[in-house]
Design an enzyme around this catalytic site. Structure first.
Site, mmCIF file in Angstrom:
data_model
loop_
_atom_site.group_PDB
_atom_site.id
_atom_site.type_symbol
_atom_site.label_atom_id
_atom_site.label_comp_id
_atom_site.label_asym_id
_atom_site.label_seq_id
_atom_site.Cartn_x
_atom_site.Cartn_y
_atom_site.Cartn_z
ATOM 1 C CD GLU B 47 -1.715 -28.505 -1.417
ATOM 2 O OE1 GLU B 47 -2.027 -27.907 -0.156
ATOM 3 O OE2 GLU B 47 -1.127 -29.553 -1.462
ATOM 4 C CG PHE B 109 -3.848 -42.817 1.439
ATOM 5 C CD1 PHE B 109 -4.096 -42.505 2.652
ATOM 6 C CD2 PHE B 109 -2.631 -42.397 0.522
ATOM 7 C CE1 PHE B 109 -3.342 -41.528 3.030
ATOM 8 C CE2 PHE B 109 -1.840 -41.545 1.152
ATOM 9 C CZ PHE B 109 -2.163 -41.049 2.458
ATOM 10 C CD GLN B 110 -2.792 -38.088 0.618
ATOM 11 O OE1 GLN B 110 -2.097 -37.992 -0.588
ATOM 12 N NE2 GLN B 110 -2.479 -37.260 1.593
ATOM 13 C CE LYS B 159 1.298 -42.432 -8.382
ATOM 14 N NZ LYS B 159 1.852 -42.582 -7.181
ATOM 15 C CG MET B 467 -14.710 -4.853 7.002
ATOM 16 S SD MET B 467 -15.167 -3.320 6.879
ATOM 17 C CE MET B 467 -14.146 -2.836 5.479
HETATM 18 C C1 LIG Z 1 -14.719 -5.812 2.292
HETATM 19 C C2 LIG Z 1 -15.014 -5.677 0.774
HETATM 20 C C3 LIG Z 1 -15.901 -4.239 0.402
HETATM 21 C C4 LIG Z 1 -16.322 -4.120 -0.814
HETATM 22 N N1 LIG Z 1 -16.730 -2.981 -1.121
HETATM 23 C C5 LIG Z 1 -16.752 -2.527 -2.309
HETATM 24 C C6 LIG Z 1 -17.132 -1.119 -2.647
HETATM 25 O O1 LIG Z 1 -17.455 -0.379 -1.976
HETATM 26 N N2 LIG Z 1 -17.256 -0.939 -4.064
HETATM 27 C C7 LIG Z 1 -17.074 -1.812 -5.035
HETATM 28 O O2 LIG Z 1 -16.901 -1.237 -6.120
HETATM 29 N N3 LIG Z 1 -16.707 -2.924 -4.738
HETATM 30 C C8 LIG Z 1 -16.264 -3.327 -3.441
HETATM 31 N N4 LIG Z 1 -16.263 -4.749 -3.031
HETATM 32 C C9 LIG Z 1 -16.069 -5.624 -4.220
HETATM 33 C C10 LIG Z 1 -17.516 -6.220 -4.455
HETATM 34 O O3 LIG Z 1 -17.707 -7.234 -3.622
HETATM 35 C C11 LIG Z 1 -17.212 -6.838 -5.999
HETATM 36 O O4 LIG Z 1 -16.319 -7.839 -6.127
HETATM 37 C C12 LIG Z 1 -16.800 -5.935 -7.296
HETATM 38 O O5 LIG Z 1 -17.766 -4.814 -7.049
HETATM 39 C C13 LIG Z 1 -17.077 -6.466 -8.658
HETATM 40 O O6 LIG Z 1 -16.654 -5.717 -9.445
HETATM 41 P P1 LIG Z 1 -17.115 -5.603 -11.042
HETATM 42 O O7 LIG Z 1 -18.428 -5.575 -11.226
HETATM 43 O O8 LIG Z 1 -16.262 -4.660 -11.713
HETATM 44 O O9 LIG Z 1 -16.955 -7.290 -11.325
HETATM 45 P P2 LIG Z 1 -15.949 -8.305 -11.832
HETATM 46 O O10 LIG Z 1 -16.267 -9.478 -10.645
HETATM 47 O O11 LIG Z 1 -14.660 -8.076 -12.083
HETATM 48 O O12 LIG Z 1 -16.803 -8.622 -13.277
HETATM 49 C C14 LIG Z 1 -16.351 -8.242 -14.361
HETATM 50 C C15 LIG Z 1 -17.500 -8.353 -15.350
HETATM 51 O O13 LIG Z 1 -16.920 -7.811 -16.522
HETATM 52 C C16 LIG Z 1 -17.279 -8.845 -17.746
HETATM 53 N N5 LIG Z 1 -16.268 -8.991 -18.638
HETATM 54 C C17 LIG Z 1 -14.915 -9.564 -18.184
HETATM 55 N N6 LIG Z 1 -14.070 -9.350 -19.253
HETATM 56 C C18 LIG Z 1 -14.872 -8.624 -20.225
HETATM 57 C C19 LIG Z 1 -14.595 -8.168 -21.372
HETATM 58 N N7 LIG Z 1 -13.436 -8.263 -22.059
HETATM 59 N N8 LIG Z 1 -15.514 -7.554 -22.207
HETATM 60 C C20 LIG Z 1 -16.624 -7.002 -21.457
HETATM 61 N N9 LIG Z 1 -17.104 -7.637 -20.355
HETATM 62 C C21 LIG Z 1 -16.068 -8.192 -19.764
HETATM 63 C C22 LIG Z 1 -17.683 -9.964 -16.729
HETATM 64 O O14 LIG Z 1 -18.567 -10.861 -17.544
HETATM 65 C C23 LIG Z 1 -18.109 -9.609 -15.278
HETATM 66 O O15 LIG Z 1 -19.447 -9.262 -15.720
HETATM 67 C C24 LIG Z 1 -15.908 -4.790 -1.654
HETATM 68 C C25 LIG Z 1 -15.122 -6.206 -1.392
HETATM 69 C C26 LIG Z 1 -14.850 -6.373 -0.309
HETATM 70 C C27 LIG Z 1 -14.339 -7.733 0.052
HETATM 71 C C1 LIG Z 2 -11.316 -16.340 4.716
HETATM 72 C C2 LIG Z 2 -12.247 -15.004 5.534
HETATM 73 N N1 LIG Z 2 -12.690 -15.362 6.584
HETATM 74 C C3 LIG Z 2 -13.366 -14.381 7.251
HETATM 75 C C4 LIG Z 2 -13.763 -13.073 6.445
HETATM 76 C C5 LIG Z 2 -14.602 -12.087 7.152
HETATM 77 N N2 LIG Z 2 -13.672 -10.913 7.283
HETATM 78 C C6 LIG Z 2 -13.855 -9.886 6.524
HETATM 79 S S1 LIG Z 2 -12.813 -8.662 6.946
HETATM 80 C C7 LIG Z 2 -12.366 -9.424 8.324
HETATM 81 C C8 LIG Z 2 -11.369 -8.641 9.060
HETATM 82 C C9 LIG Z 2 -10.039 -8.674 8.491
HETATM 83 O O1 LIG Z 2 -9.138 -8.379 9.428
HETATM 84 P P1 LIG Z 2 -7.708 -7.829 9.151
HETATM 85 O O2 LIG Z 2 -6.900 -8.723 8.155
HETATM 86 O O3 LIG Z 2 -6.984 -7.444 10.331
HETATM 87 O O4 LIG Z 2 -7.740 -6.298 8.277
HETATM 88 P P2 LIG Z 2 -8.541 -4.996 8.769
HETATM 89 O O5 LIG Z 2 -9.734 -4.993 8.644
HETATM 90 O O6 LIG Z 2 -8.075 -5.029 10.319
HETATM 91 O O7 LIG Z 2 -7.849 -4.107 8.166
HETATM 92 C C10 LIG Z 2 -12.892 -10.549 8.334
HETATM 93 C C11 LIG Z 2 -12.831 -11.702 9.588
HETATM 94 C C12 LIG Z 2 -13.070 -12.843 5.169
HETATM 95 N N3 LIG Z 2 -13.409 -12.064 4.444
HETATM 96 N N4 LIG Z 2 -12.121 -14.077 4.704
#
Ligand SMILES: Cc1cc2nc3c(=O)[nH]c(=O)nc-3n(C[C@H](O)[C@H](O)[C@H](O)COP(=O)(O)OP(=O)(O)OC[C@H]3O[C@@H](n4cnc5c(N)ncnc54)[C@H](O)[C@@H]3O)c2cc1C
Ligand SMILES: Cc1ncc(C[n+]2csc(CCOP(=O)(O)OP(=O)(O)O)c2C)c(N)n1
Lengths: 174, 567
Positions: B47, B109-110, B159, B467
């Site tokens: 799911e 159940f469930q 249900k 990472m």
């Molecule tokens: C490993 C990892 C590393 C990351 N590193 C980075 C990084 O280096 N740089 C980076 O940028 N991000 C990074 N991120 C992502 C970060 O965590 C956020 O998800 C991201 O920066 C959020 O993007 P955003 O602010 O564009 O917001 P979103 O989460 O996309 O939010 C959208 C915003 O727009 C508004 N909005 C929606 N529709 C409309 C509309 N029609 N008109 C006006 N407003 C609207 C919403 O209200 C909201 O405030 C990383 C994520 C991970 C998992």
């Molecule tokens: C469900 C979940 N568990 C743990 C993490 C923490 N986490 C962030 S990146 C990462 C490693 C990801 O490894 P892999 O998919 O092999 O990608 P790589 O960084 O090696 O490119 C982990 C464990 C997460 N983001 N999501």
């Protein structure tokens, strides 16, 4: 930024779970609720809740905006910005050791316009209504006698203006 | 007509063409109605994957994604998917069965308190107690999910409500949505717009920061940016909302952003923030974020205004309304000195990496970009490969970049590829994965195989949770705790083949170069497992808690023996 105590009231639709939504919001966003009270309003299907929250101005603004985002929330009013009346009800059970104390307690109750709602052999129960300051002053006085237990409803508030906030809310938004 | 049939009819009315899901006891009446309804059902193998697929379906098409699950474990399996959609503002409608009402609260159940559990991870949720409410609830759910700031909405249906006989004619039934507490503000305030125009006009070093909100407004973003001659930075969620290749594009900001974008933030005098929420991965240490800038923040959600970064000029509204109004009042800015500075940084810090070692993830990702001509959908898992992809394979069209940003959910990318493929039939989907993440929803290879979806799964297999390894190397004294996968990874090519999907293991550059175009030509489904260098790191990196001006530049630092590639 400095922390302030604000009184906020929220008009909500009487949907099951609405309180859970509000309480959950406070908990997960780390907002600090000092008190919360809920009851039906004069408009069928709508309830009024009053919160007392502590926080800096930015937190308070977030509290209001996040509350406003809940679908079941119709209106959020920060009373602190306007003129309002607020009251709280407290039931407080105080130990009595002899007739002198009993007289003294009755006198204090009169001064505070508190009612005695239960008279027992070893304790009296007072009902006190008023604002926060009055509650605290009364509790202070009772400390010397020995507070057995107390319960407070939390504050409820209404703006002083002539209109009903709830009724306004019920009208469709522009 | 039963409640279950009413539900399917109501979904049809909403224009739902496809739903992802998995059946079970408490949702069987709905599955019985699906058997001869018009909604196409895609059986996922978990799911969670169904929720991610529905989420990606929305991101790729702009149409709400639908997922269906049974009570208890089926519904709780949705939770990660709902939280992912919530964080990234994605319109998902989830439908769950629940035990009959007379059993609710008895630990039947469930049984699980799905309404309670999903409350914090949905924009709104419902527990339907009366079959007569169903048409209204479905209409409201789609309305809430898709308007204002999009988000997931869950409808939990006991249900007995699914089985109950609906009274009256559904076609006569009034489903006008009447939600007095819900009035998203889409039209920007004229006075605020005037102030924003003034601020932009007077700026000497402005930047436009486009976020996920830009995906719905790419046309307006491009028109505004080009009219005003303003440099554009796109967040991870904003990738594709402004074409990455254009000269005005400075790339991604933040933790793994480009040197140019982060320096632009530090040195600018005006930020026009458009549909972004100033996430901490973007801002780094807030007190060091854009210290000299005025901030114009345009967002449809008033709660995002001044939540983290103080907005001097907030404009609450839809970008599609606000940006054209700003554009209409503005002339191109004369900001040559600023452009000169930015172009100098761009030239000095192009994307680069070292290839004086075994195959690296970056070159694999570049090979994929070249082979597709960048014209495809990209989904990613979470980790280093995600960041490499954001930097080296940023797409150029809206709704073509599908990645879990806010929750950072490993296990998102593969099912997201399924959702994207159903959203945009005929288009190739490239799923960029790590060997860790791919295993979190690997069972979905079955769904891909069954529908022969045009998905190319590229695993950059570094044998570690890369990472996490990077953080351990840089900040935990090389104490590599519980990140090693290589000794127990499956043979990914054989695994794909076991599902009936073309599979390859690639160990060297030459094979990679030859194979990638060939596999893309065939169009998928296919899985390519690229065994890559273990210790590669994503640079630049802003250490957690540091300012974006305090980047570790690493191998992005110019020197002689580096292969420079400008993306
Ligand atoms: C490993 C990892 C590393 C990351 N590193 C980075 C990084 O280096 N740089 C980076 O940028 N991000 C990074 N991120 C992502 C970060 O965590 C956020 O998800 C991201 O920066 C959020 O993007 P955003 O602010 O564009 O917001 P979103 O989460 O996309 O939010 C959208 C915003 O727009 C508004 N909005 C929606 N529709 C409309 C509309 N029609 N008109 C006006 N407003 C609207 C919403 O209200 C909201 O405030 C990383 C994520 C991970 C998992
Ligand atoms: C469900 C979940 N568990 C743990 C993490 C923490 N986490 C962030 S990146 C990462 C490693 C990801 O490894 P892999 O998919 O092999 O990608 P790589 O960084 O090696 O490119 C982990 C464990 C997460 N983001 N999501």
């Amino acid at each position: 930024m400095t922390s302030q105590r604000r009184v906020i009231s929220v008009t909500v639709r009487d949907e099951p779970g609405v309180l859970v939504r509000i309480a959950g919001l406070f908990a997960r966003r780390g907002f600090n609720i000092a008190s919360l009270s809920v009851a039906e309003s004069e408009v069928p299907g709508l309830s009024r809740t009053t919160f007392v929250v502590d926080g800096d101005p930015r937190t308070i603004e977030q509290v209001q905006k996040q509350l406003q985002k809940l679908i079941d929330v119709l209106k959020v009013v920060d009373h602190t910005e306007t003129s309002f009346v607020d009251r709280e009800l407290m039931l407080i059970k105080v130990a009595v050791r002899g007739p002198d104390e009993r007289v003294e307690l009755r006198q204090i109750a009169q001064d505070f316009r508190a009612r005695i709602v239960d008279v027992g052999r070893h304790a009296l129960v007072f009902e006190v209504t008023g604002d926060e300051g009055k509650m605290n002053a009364f509790i202070d006085q009772m400390q010397a006698f020995g507070i057995v237990e107390l319960i407070r409803t939390g504050r409820v508030a209404l703006p002083r203006s002539g209109q009903s906030h709830t009724a306004l809310d019920a009208a469709p938004a522009a | 007509m039963t409640g279950a049939e009413v539900l399917i009819r109501a979904l049809e009315r909403q224009g739902v063409e496809v739903a992802f899901g998995h059946p079970g006891g408490a949702i069987m009446p709905v599955y019985d109605a699906i058997y001869d309804g018009d909604v196409r059902h895609v059986l996922v193998r978990h799911e969670q994957a169904g929720a991610h697929a529905a989420d990606a379906y929305y991101r790729a098409s702009g149409k709400p994604g639908v997922v269906i699950a049974t009570s208890g474990p089926g519904a709780t399996n949705l939770v990660t998917g709902l939280a992912t959609a919530m964080m990234d503002s994605s319109a998902v409608v989830a439908i769950t069965g629940n035990v009959p009402q007379q059993l609710i609260g008895t630990d039947a159940f469930q049984e699980a308190d799905v309404y309670g559990i999903t409350n914090p991870v949905t924009k709104h949720n419902y527990l339907v107690k009366n079959v007569q409410d169903l048409p209204r609830v479905v209409a409201e759910a789609f309305h809430i999910a898709t308007t204002g700031r999009p988000g997931p909405v869950l409808i939990d249906i006991p249900k007995d409500v699914q089985q109950a006989e609906f009274e009256g004619d559904l076609d006569d039934y009034d489903v006008t949505v009447d939600l007095p507490g819900y009035n998203p503000n889409v039209v920007g305030h004229a006075g605020q717009i005037r102030k924003a125009v003034e601020a932009i006009r007077n700026a000497e070093r402005p930047i436009l920061m486009v976020g996920g909100g830009g995906q719905a407004a790419a046309e307006q973003v491009a028109a505004f940016a080009e009219r005003v001659n303003i440099p554009v930075i796109t967040t991870l969620m904003g990738i594709g909302a402004y074409p990455a290749g254009r000269s005005q594009a400075l790339g991604m900001p933040g933790m793994h952003g480009t040197v140019t974008a982060n320096r632009a933030i530090t040195n600018c005098d005006l930020i026009v923030g458009a549909g972004l929420r100033f996430d901490d991965r973007v801002t780094g240490k807030i007190s060091r974020f854009a210290p000299n800038a005025k901030v114009v923040h345009i967002d449809i959600d008033p709660a995002e205004i001044s939540k983290l970064v103080e907005a001097h000029i907030p404009v609450v509204g839809d970008l599609r309304d606000v940006l054209p109004k700003l554009e209409a009042e503005l002339e191109p800015l004369a900001i040559d000195a600023w452009w000169e500075q930015l172009q100098e940084w761009k030239a000095k810090y192009p994307e680069r990496y070292k290839t004086d070692k075994p195959l690296v993830s970056q070159e694999v990702i570049e090979l994929l970009r070249e082979a597709t001509g960048g014209d495809c959908l990209v989904t990613t898992e979470v980790g280093q490969h995600q960041m490499f992809a954001a930097r080296l394979f940023p797409t150029s069209k809206p709704r073509t970049w599908v990645s879990s940003g806010g929750l950072g959910t490993m296990g998102f990318g593969l099912p997201a590829a399924i959702g994207a493929a159903f959203a945009r039939p005929g288009e190739t989907v490239v799923c960029i994965a790590g060997d860790g993440s791919i295993q979190m929803n690997i069972q979905e290879l079955a769904t891909i195989a069954k529908h022969r979806l045009p998905i190319i799964i590229a695993i950059t297999n570094n044998g570690v949770l890369g990472m996490v390894r990077q953080w351990q190397e840089l900040f935990h004294a090389q104490r590599y705790s519980e990140i090693y996968l290589a000794d127990s990874n499956p043979d990914f090519a054989k695994l794909a083949e076991a599902y009936g999907i073309e599979g390859h293991n690639v160990f060297d550059r030459e094979t990679a170069r030859a194979l990638v175009p060939e596999v893309l030509e065939r169009g998928g489904p296919a899985l390519i497992n690229f065994v890559v260098y273990e210790s590669e790191k994503v640079y630049p990196m802003v250490p957690s808690g540091a300012g974006v001006d305090e980047m570790m530049i690493g191998d992005q630092e110019p020197d002689e023996d580096v292969e420079g590639v400008s993306a």
